[in-house]
Structure formats: C-alpha cells, structure tokens
Enzyme design. Structure first.
Site, mmCIF file in Angstrom:
data_model
loop_
_atom_site.group_PDB
_atom_site.id
_atom_site.type_symbol
_atom_site.label_atom_id
_atom_site.label_comp_id
_atom_site.label_asym_id
_atom_site.label_seq_id
_atom_site.Cartn_x
_atom_site.Cartn_y
_atom_site.Cartn_z
ATOM 1 C CD GLU A 1 -73.656 -78.251 69.315
ATOM 2 O OE1 GLU A 1 -73.774 -79.457 69.603
ATOM 3 O OE2 GLU A 1 -74.094 -77.768 68.266
ATOM 4 C CG ASN B 1 -69.557 -72.362 67.391
ATOM 5 O OD1 ASN B 1 -69.887 -71.221 67.050
ATOM 6 N ND2 ASN B 1 -69.905 -73.451 66.710
ATOM 7 C CG HIS C 1 -77.936 -74.159 63.393
ATOM 8 N ND1 HIS C 1 -77.626 -74.196 62.058
ATOM 9 C CD2 HIS C 1 -76.809 -74.504 64.055
ATOM 10 C CE1 HIS C 1 -76.363 -74.567 61.915
ATOM 11 N NE2 HIS C 1 -75.839 -74.755 63.105
ATOM 12 C CD GLU D 1 -72.197 -74.323 63.546
ATOM 13 O OE1 GLU D 1 -73.196 -75.058 63.453
ATOM 14 O OE2 GLU D 1 -71.206 -74.607 64.245
ATOM 15 C CG ASP E 1 -79.045 -73.411 59.160
ATOM 16 O OD1 ASP E 1 -79.486 -73.254 60.318
ATOM 17 O OD2 ASP E 1 -78.413 -74.432 58.822
HETATM 18 C C1 XIL Z 1 -73.392 -80.707 60.845
HETATM 19 C C2 XIL Z 1 -72.978 -80.893 59.392
HETATM 20 O O1 XIL Z 1 -73.509 -79.831 58.630
HETATM 21 C C3 XIL Z 1 -73.479 -82.207 58.866
HETATM 22 O O2 XIL Z 1 -72.968 -82.448 57.547
HETATM 23 C C4 XIL Z 1 -73.066 -83.339 59.804
HETATM 24 O O3 XIL Z 1 -73.630 -84.556 59.363
HETATM 25 C C5 XIL Z 1 -73.501 -83.038 61.230
HETATM 26 O O4 XIL Z 1 -72.976 -81.789 61.632
HETATM 27 N N1 XIL Z 1 -73.770 -77.610 64.897
HETATM 28 C C6 XIL Z 1 -72.436 -77.696 64.533
HETATM 29 C C7 XIL Z 1 -72.066 -78.252 63.212
HETATM 30 O O5 XIL Z 1 -71.579 -77.217 65.279
HETATM 31 O O6 XIL Z 1 -70.835 -78.921 63.243
HETATM 32 C C8 XIL Z 1 -73.122 -79.167 62.677
HETATM 33 O O7 XIL Z 1 -72.760 -79.540 61.336
HETATM 34 C C9 XIL Z 1 -74.478 -78.499 62.715
HETATM 35 C C10 XIL Z 1 -74.852 -78.162 64.130
#
Ligand code: XIL
Length: 351
Positions: free
Chosen positions: A153, A194, A230, A261, A263
């Site tokens: 990020e 990422n 996400h 990641e 969802d």
């Molecule tokens: C999130 C975790 O799932 C949580 O448990 C934590 O509190 C915060 O981070 N992008 C990312 C991940 O790259 O590392 C994040 O994970 C979600 C968003």
C-alpha cells in the site's frame, strides 16, 4: 440433413459437462492444483491450536499467508527484540501440510511498533533499521517462505505516493531499498508489491503499474503484483474481461499476478440475493485469474465469516468469506468449486 453438426455437438458436451456435479470430497486445493493454481487463506496462530482446523486447512488450501504474525508490530516489538513464535508456528504447520507460505509484510504504514514510528530517525538510521529488519525476518525463513509482500500500500487512492513513516524517513526510494534488502536475504523468494483497489482501472491502478514498471526498468528484484481484492458490495467486482485486462498489463511486464487478500463484504444482515451477488463477485475474479497463465495464486483473507477483519474495520459490513459463522460452506464456496471444475473439464486451456 447434417444433424446437429459439430457446433451443436460441442454445445451439448459443454452443457452436459457444466451440469455434471463436482464429485463429493474434491476440495478447492485439488481443483485449483489441477489448474496449476495455488489457493489459500490468511491464518493466525490461534487457528492452528485445533488439529481439526489444521486438517481442514490442509485439505482445502495449498498456500497460507500470515495474517498479522509477520508485520513489524507483532514480529519486532522492541528495537532489539523479535518475537517469532507466531510466525514459526505458521511456517512449520504449513510445511507439515505441504503448503507454501506468503510472508506479509515488510513495509507498511500500519501495525508498526511505537518504538519505530514515535522516534525521529536520520535517513541513514531509518535505512539501517529497514535493512536489519528485513535481513533478520526474511533471513530467518530463507527457503521456507516462498513469496514476500515486500511493500504494501505505498500508493494512495489518488495515485500519489502515500504519505507514510517510511516516505518521510527515507524518501521514495524506500521501495527500491526494501526489494533489494529482501532479495539479498533470500535470493530464491518471489517478491511482490501488494495493494488494494488495483482491480479497478483508474489513477491508483495506473500509478501502481507505473511504479512497478519503473522498478523493473531499473533492475529492481520484483517478481509479482499482489491484488488484495477487498471488495464491499454493492460496489461490484469488474467483469472478468476487464479484470483480465488489468492482469495482462503485469503479465506483459514479465511478472506474476496473485490475488492476495480477497474478501467480498456484504451489508449486514445479508440475505440470499446478497449471497448470490457475492458468489458472482468471487466467480468474476477467479475466472479472470484462470484466463491469465501468470495469475497463479489466489488467497482469501480468512475462510469463516465470524473470523474476518471486516466487521471491526467496516462496521455494518461482514459475511465476506466462503464459510458461514458455523463453518458451513456458503453459496460462494459451491460456486467456486463449480467454476474450477467446469474450467478444468470443459474450458479452453490458457492462451
Ligand atoms: C488486517 C488484519 O486482517 C487484521 O487482523 C488487523 O487488525 C489489520 O490488518 N490490507 C492488508 C492486511 O494488507 O494486512 C490487512 O489485515 C487488511 C488490509
């Protein structure tokens, strides 16, 4: 009369094959593996306390990402102290389950320890801290963590460089330095940039593509792009063709593509229509990935709805994953098995 002809026969074969149910007991891991893809989930050490869960994870998934265990805060709580207990457990369990591990993440603006971000360092001090951290963490798992999300990020939603501790302490070349340090610590690991929101064409997607292109042009060791993916419904997942175009921009640069990641969060309480839209969104992403040979890894950010980060971070949203709060498969799970099965049995091979 020539009967139904070749086209008609092919159509019948397709319809029959598509209607053929996925045999019981065939898991996502097997189906994705048959298509040359790793499929997986984020894990926490707490998940691994149950032998039943470990067995379930080994059956369904061939890759795991440490959800929090390898972030700076948890792994490097004091300047001269590392805590590898959680990550050691995740890596050892994955090895026993014949899974690959994605290490996440070496540079991020969140979950950093207070000792790091509340001190003003000189540029040289900050570079030395970054180098030591990466050498220690990546070096410990050399040859055992297959992929690293090296930088997470770094680009803001408007396409500018995100204003972070690392940008202020080192300047924009912290990105290059992080990749070089990681490569030196494990020359065999695949190194990823990422980020989120890359699935939508726009200023952020373009800025990240320009950043990665520039790194490659400068000979920086970067091997892949991670699409976090996400998604919050009713925001919709782009159609597979549009997503594929985004993936191909990276394949054309000669690097790998991973969904890292994924969802798809629903407005709570969700209903059957929402679950259908959720299955459509996952389906689009998986279909796009299966259409690009370089897209070889698909990771979900957890597997059970009661154990996802979404509700804490996005109040009012949830039910984002493949299994419900009782651990039962949701419509999206059934859909993805079907997509992988159908793709294996009747779709054309990758171009
Ligand atoms: C999130 C975790 O799932 C949580 O448990 C934590 O509190 C915060 O981070 N992008 C990312 C991940 O790259 O590392 C994040 O994970 C979600 C968003």
């Amino acid at each position: 009369m020539r009967g139904i002809g070749v086209v008609g026969s092919l159509a019948i074969v397709l319809v029959v094959a598509a209607c053929e149910p996925v045999p019981d007991g065939v898991t996502l891991r097997t189906l994705a593996g048959d298509r040359g893809r790793h499929i997986g989930t984020a894990v926490e050490p707490s998940h691994l306390a149950s032998a039943q869960t470990v067995e379930f994870l080994a059956a369904e998934f061939s890759v795991v990402t440490a959800e929090n265990a390898l972030k700076w805060g948890p792994v490097h709580p004091e300047r001269d102290r590392y805590d590898f207990d959680a990550a050691d457990l995740i890596v050892a369990t994955a090895e026993a389950s014949d899974q690959i591990v994605r290490g996440h993440t070496l540079v991020w603006h969140r979950q950093n320890p207070a000792w790091l971000v509340s001190t003003v360092w000189t540029r040289d001090e900050a570079i030395a801290l970054l180098e030591t951290h990466i050498a220690t963490v990546v070096g410990r798992y050399r040859g055992r963590v297959a992929h690293w999300d090296v930088v997470n990020e770094a680009i803001a939603d408007d396409g500018s460089m995100r204003d972070t501790f690392w940008l202020r302490a080192i300047g924009p070349d912290y990105v290059t330095l992080a990749f070089e340090f990681a490569h030196a610590a494990d020359p065999g690991a695949l190194l990823y940039y990422n980020d989120y929101l890359l699935e939508r064409a726009g200023p952020k997607a373009d800025a990240v593509h320009a950043l990665v292109s520039g790194l490659l042009a400068d000979g920086v060791p970067i091997h892949g792009i991670g699409y976090q993916m996400h998604v919050l419904v009713p925001e919709l997942m782009p159609e597979p063709a549009a997503l594929r175009r985004e993936f191909v921009r990276y394949a054309d640069l000669g690097i790998r593509v991973a969904i890292t990641e994924m969802d798809v969060a629903l407005i709570l309480p969700s209903d059957a229509d929402d679950l259908g839209r959720q299955a459509d969104a996952y389906d689009n992403a998986i279909m796009a990935c299966l259409g690009v040979a370089e897209c070889d890894t698909i990771v979900f950010w957890g597997w059970r709805d009661d154990d996802s980060w979404i509700e804490a971070e996005f109040p009012g949203f949830g039910d984002a994953l493949l299994f419900d709060r009782a651990g039962r498969p949701k419509p999206v799970y059934t859909r993805l098995r079907g997509v992988l099965w159908w793709n294996l049995h009747v779709a054309a091979p990758d171009p």
